[in-house]
Design an enzyme around this catalytic site. Sequence first.
Site, short mmCIF file in Angstrom:
data_model
loop_
_atom_site.label_atom_id
_atom_site.label_comp_id
_atom_site.label_asym_id
_atom_site.label_seq_id
_atom_site.Cartn_x
_atom_site.Cartn_y
_atom_site.Cartn_z
N GLN A 9 0.80 -1.16 0.06
CA GLN A 9 -0.01 -0.09 0.15
C GLN A 9 1.05 1.19 -0.06
O GLN A 9 1.86 1.28 0.84
CB GLN A 9 -1.09 0.13 1.24
CG GLN A 9 -1.93 -1.16 1.10
CD GLN A 9 -2.93 -1.05 0.47
OE1 GLN A 9 -3.00 -0.29 -0.50
NE2 GLN A 9 -4.05 -1.84 0.41
N CYS A 26 -10.55 -2.35 -2.96
CA CYS A 26 -10.18 -1.08 -3.29
C CYS A 26 -11.07 -0.61 -4.36
O CYS A 26 -10.97 0.46 -5.35
CB CYS A 26 -8.61 -0.89 -3.97
SG CYS A 26 -8.50 -2.03 -5.41
#
Length: 358
Positions: free
Chosen positions: A196, A317
Amino acid sequence: MEVPYPTQVTELESVVADLLQGHVADDQWSPPFVGAESGFRNKAKLVVGGTKAAPTFGILDANLRGVALPECGLYEPQLAEALDRLLPAVADLGLVPYDVPTRQGELKHLIVTGSPDGELMTRFVLRSPGQLPRIRRGLGDLRSAAPGLRVVSANIQPEHKAVLEGEEEIVLGEHETLPMRLDDITFHLRPRSFFQTNTVVAAGLYRQAREWVSHIDPRSVLDLYCGVGGFALNAALAPGRARRVDGVEVAPDAVASARRSALELGVDVGFEVGDARALTDVDHQLVVVNPPRRGIGAGLCAAIESAAPDHVIYSSCNAASLARDLDALPGYRVTRSRLFDMFPQTRHHEVIVLLERG
């Protein structure tokens, strides 16, 4: 970007809630998790433009020429400072920037990742391996320019197409991994590992998952699309009973990194290389999934429905693909959900939901 940040977060939460309407009730949302609204990104993916003597770091313009992007507000302060220091050092290497319209030159991109402890990984994306000796000779100067520089590698991308990097990666120094310390776990990133890009929010995401694992207290956990082990290692450390934890990831480098972190932590987690979407055996009490934007798909949803684990934690996401997958998991209901603003100033998002059987 002119909208006040709290308003942006409120609007983003509304957009995500609308996409998940029918699956997540209003009282099942926890307050959004946010970090800094700028200076949050731990990775820079930069087009190298300009000339051999005066390269630029930035983006492609409308004519596909590399242009400088100085003082970008996205990057963590220490990463921004490192980029400023690396620019003259890269110029001294004498690499010719790749020119897209003419298809001439060698150095296409520079990808730089910064860790919470101030260390760096720098990847040179080259058209061919012919310029590797220049980089090897300049390693000392690069490290002098950016003292935290730990990992240097070259990625070979010979093709002229809109793909950032190629399949071949050559590590040029003694270190192969960049340690990324999030709370009590140190992850090890290899050059081609996914992680991330918002360190603070990623840590918050893993803390949330660990809290839910502790509350559920399952005997066994399966982490699919496990990457470098973010959810699996947090599940192994979650308070409660001793539990079996396994992780599956298609990228061998990520699995190697996850195994190293588990060994350092002294936890027994079984990380294996495999395609999560092809699994038919998901016989664990808790299944964690963190897929790419396309979601987990009908096949894996069917495998989960058949195995009927007590709980599923789904980190997404893309709320649209999450909604489609929830439609394909009729045996489960959402009990908790939370938005994580991983990408401030955009409509991109990360949302995590806790599903319970029945």
